[in-house]
Design an enzyme around this catalytic site. Structure first.
Site, mmCIF file in Angstrom:
data_model
loop_
_atom_site.group_PDB
_atom_site.id
_atom_site.type_symbol
_atom_site.label_atom_id
_atom_site.label_comp_id
_atom_site.label_asym_id
_atom_site.label_seq_id
_atom_site.Cartn_x
_atom_site.Cartn_y
_atom_site.Cartn_z
ATOM 1 N N MET A 79 23.556 105.473 -67.197
ATOM 2 C CA MET A 79 24.666 104.534 -67.320
ATOM 3 C C MET A 79 24.475 103.720 -68.592
ATOM 4 O O MET A 79 23.505 102.969 -68.719
ATOM 5 C CB MET A 79 24.708 103.620 -66.096
ATOM 6 N N ILE A 131 18.209 102.872 -60.214
ATOM 7 C CA ILE A 131 16.993 102.710 -61.006
ATOM 8 C C ILE A 131 17.217 101.698 -62.118
ATOM 9 O O ILE A 131 18.188 101.782 -62.878
ATOM 10 C CB ILE A 131 16.558 104.062 -61.611
ATOM 11 N N GLY A 161 22.684 97.984 -67.600
ATOM 12 C CA GLY A 161 22.115 99.245 -68.073
ATOM 13 C C GLY A 161 21.096 99.870 -67.140
ATOM 14 O O GLY A 161 20.192 99.205 -66.699
ATOM 15 N N SER A 162 21.214 101.168 -66.855
ATOM 16 C CA SER A 162 20.318 101.739 -65.860
ATOM 17 C C SER A 162 20.576 103.221 -65.649
ATOM 18 O O SER A 162 21.232 103.879 -66.450
ATOM 19 C CB SER A 162 20.502 100.999 -64.536
ATOM 20 N N ARG A 163 20.056 103.733 -64.515
ATOM 21 C CA ARG A 163 20.219 105.127 -64.140
ATOM 22 C C ARG A 163 20.436 105.206 -62.637
ATOM 23 O O ARG A 163 19.897 104.401 -61.872
ATOM 24 C CB ARG A 163 18.951 105.899 -64.533
#
Length: 206
Positions: A79, A131, A161-163
């Site tokens: 993301m 995550i 911001g991440s996954r």
């Protein structure tokens, strides 16, 4: 425009500084205003309409990896900062458990991010993992064990911001996948795998 819960914890401080900063410098005031606007943009939460059937993407972003883990397939979604960061349920399911796992804050696009802080939302035969990344220091689940979710329903949010990973049910194999590495996906709308079912009607906006 709707916003994810907690938005004012981040947007209000720079917004309150806009007018005091103007006394010191109009430029500084504009910077605080821009920071508040960027925060509101980041926390936006648009409505989504799920497809008739299939397993949908839990997150907005780009497919960064598809890998096999035993008899399961994991789809990883990176993301970016401009993506919507509200995470959604891939399918109709009942939440079995929510588990927080401590870890680091490495870049979400790197393989080292497997060791980052994360929250696992587990269903009977699948899982969504939120995550953290370098700037993502707050993961907020909206659900708890026992909640019944519909495809595309909101289940959490990651700040900055991440996954997000989707561990697919064991009956899903690579032939069922409908996405590939590098493809852009939309949470709650893009089908990432065919689950072998057909829907009679859309669920409507979630």
């Amino acid at each position: 425009m709707d916003f994810a819960p907690g938005v004012w914890w981040y947007a209000l401080p720079p917004l309150l500084l806009v007018f005091p900063a103007f006394v010191v410098s109009p430029t500084l005031s504009l910077l605080f205003l821009a920071a508040a606007g960027a925060t509101l943009f980041f926390f936006r939460d648009p409505e989504r309409t799920p497809p008739f059937s299939g397993i949908v993407s839990p997150a907005d972003g780009t497919i960064s990896e598809i890998r096999t883990e035993g008899d399961r397939i994991r789809v990883c979604i990176f993301m970016n900062v401009h993506d919507v960061h509200v995470v959604r349920s891939p399918d109709d399911a009942v939440v079995e458990s929510i588990e927080h796992e401590s870890g680091g804050y490495r870049p979400a696009f790197s393989k080292d991010s497997d060791r980052n802080e994360k929250v696992h939302v587990r269903f009977s035969d699948s899982e969504v993992t939120l995550i953290a990344g370098v700037f993502a220091r707050r993961i907020t689940p909206y659900v708890e064990a026992g909640d019944e979710l519909e495809r595309g329903e909101r289940l959490g949010h990651i700040a900055f911001g991440s996954r997000v990973d989707a561990l697919l049910p064991p009956e899903i194999d690579h032939a069922d996948l409908q996405v590939e590495h590098g493809e852009k996906v939309t949470a709650g709308e893009t089908a990432i795998a065919d689950d072998g079912t057909t829907g009679d009607m859309e669920w409507g906006s979630q």
